[in-house]
Design an enzyme around this catalytic site. Sequence first.
Site, PDB file in Angstrom:
ATOM      1  N   ASP A   1     -43.949 -27.081 -85.606  1.00  0.00           N
ATOM      2  CA  ASP A   1     -43.389 -28.267 -86.250  1.00  0.00           C
ATOM      3  C   ASP A   1     -44.441 -28.961 -87.095  1.00  0.00           C
ATOM      4  O   ASP A   1     -44.139 -29.856 -87.868  1.00  0.00           O
ATOM      5  CB  ASP A   1     -42.895 -29.256 -85.195  1.00  0.00           C
ATOM      6  CG  ASP A   1     -44.056 -29.889 -84.444  1.00  0.00           C
ATOM      7  OD1 ASP A   1     -44.471 -30.997 -84.798  1.00  0.00           O
ATOM      8  OD2 ASP A   1     -44.574 -29.243 -83.518  1.00  0.00           O
TER       9      ASP A   1
ATOM     10  N   LYS B   1     -53.353 -30.153 -80.399  1.00  0.00           N
ATOM     11  CA  LYS B   1     -52.930 -28.765 -80.438  1.00  0.00           C
ATOM     12  C   LYS B   1     -54.034 -27.763 -80.780  1.00  0.00           C
ATOM     13  O   LYS B   1     -54.014 -26.622 -80.308  1.00  0.00           O
ATOM     14  CB  LYS B   1     -51.780 -28.610 -81.430  1.00  0.00           C
ATOM     15  CG  LYS B   1     -50.430 -29.066 -80.915  1.00  0.00           C
ATOM     16  CD  LYS B   1     -49.883 -28.088 -79.896  1.00  0.00           C
ATOM     17  CE  LYS B   1     -48.422 -28.340 -79.581  1.00  0.00           C
ATOM     18  NZ  LYS B   1     -47.856 -27.306 -78.700  1.00  0.00           N
TER      19      LYS B   1
END
Length: 405
Positions: A125, A78
């Site tokens: 998350d 990410k």
Amino acid sequence: MQEQLKYYINHSRFKQKPTANLASFSQAELHKAWQFHRSIPEYAPTPLYHLPALAKSLNVGQIYLKDESQRFGLKAFKALGGAYAMACHIAEELGRDISELPYNVMVSNEVREQLNGITFATTTDGNHGRGVAWMARQLKQKSVVYMPKGSSHERLDAILNEGATAEIVDMNYDDAVRMTAEMARKYGWVVVQDTAWAGYEKIPQWIMQGYSTLMFEALSQLHEVKPTHVFVQAGVGSFAGMVQGMLTALYGEDRPKVIIAEAQIADCLYRSAVAENEEAISVGGDLQTVMAGLACGEANIAGWQLLRDYADAFFSCPDFVATRGMRILGNPLPTDPPIVSGESGAVTTGLLSILMQSQNYADVRNRLELNENSRILLISTEGDTDIQRYRDIVWDGEFPSFGQF
């Protein structure tokens, strides 16, 4: 109740007359992100593993797996997107092109003094938020991170350790995104989110472009011999949209087949594809799934358009698909390497194994041309970013390990 793997082979009218914009995924545009990432001292290409024993057992030609658990020491891919988007925002603030601002210049006191102090804000998350917090710390800027209910406290602690202000809020992911945007408007923060919506498209596009570095690496590691199939997981669809956009821009009609895997509880892309909707359908509710990184019920509009127009198949995956993939990779056949892959990272491996081993999907195999000639690329997007949950699944079997194939 999550029970059965569901699928849709994409033959919609949109695929016959695609309209999604591929300009942002040209080699020239994406190479800027790769160039920036390579200027980061911690940068190194993540491994691409060859899994011949698994390929033989599944009766396919070759399986290759890109292991993003080794990215920047953050255990997930990410940061590629968030870091690049943050750098592009700063370049824009300074009136310069990102190609003029390699990492050592970007993090310099000179650049910091030209900025009026930036607070980057995001919802996550865990993996995306940690990447944003990590990059903000390098840039000597601030970050604020909100996590949806049910998020892992281990992932929260990892974000706090990067210097962010962070908390778990009592709402699902998509509602938390809206709250983050409202807080950003109130306090003048810069939202770094890969969920795009009308009026918020530039930063998500930069994030998508940032993800492309891992595909540049993978194609190089494959010695420019393209795969026949790429299995890719999707939450909001930004990462999957990048893969689809890049491969379509690069190979055109001769591109690999792209197969999308979603968490069933949050399968907005699958539902949209089945409905053959021009616009993506949203999925609400608590979105509680073992695949925390895919628990997103509202699609990135740019990612959806690319997948709507070009993806070959969409699969709605119950949790047992991901946990099966984790166990396969963590307990390999002889000669294949062991790979620590987290819940969202392993769902594509689980999906491939079920498609190739269950007689229920013989027709799907034929329609997607999955056979002994297939050269398959899988991407494990995360490692054990929640170590306890990983052990609960792989060691103790506390999460689903079977279902209706």
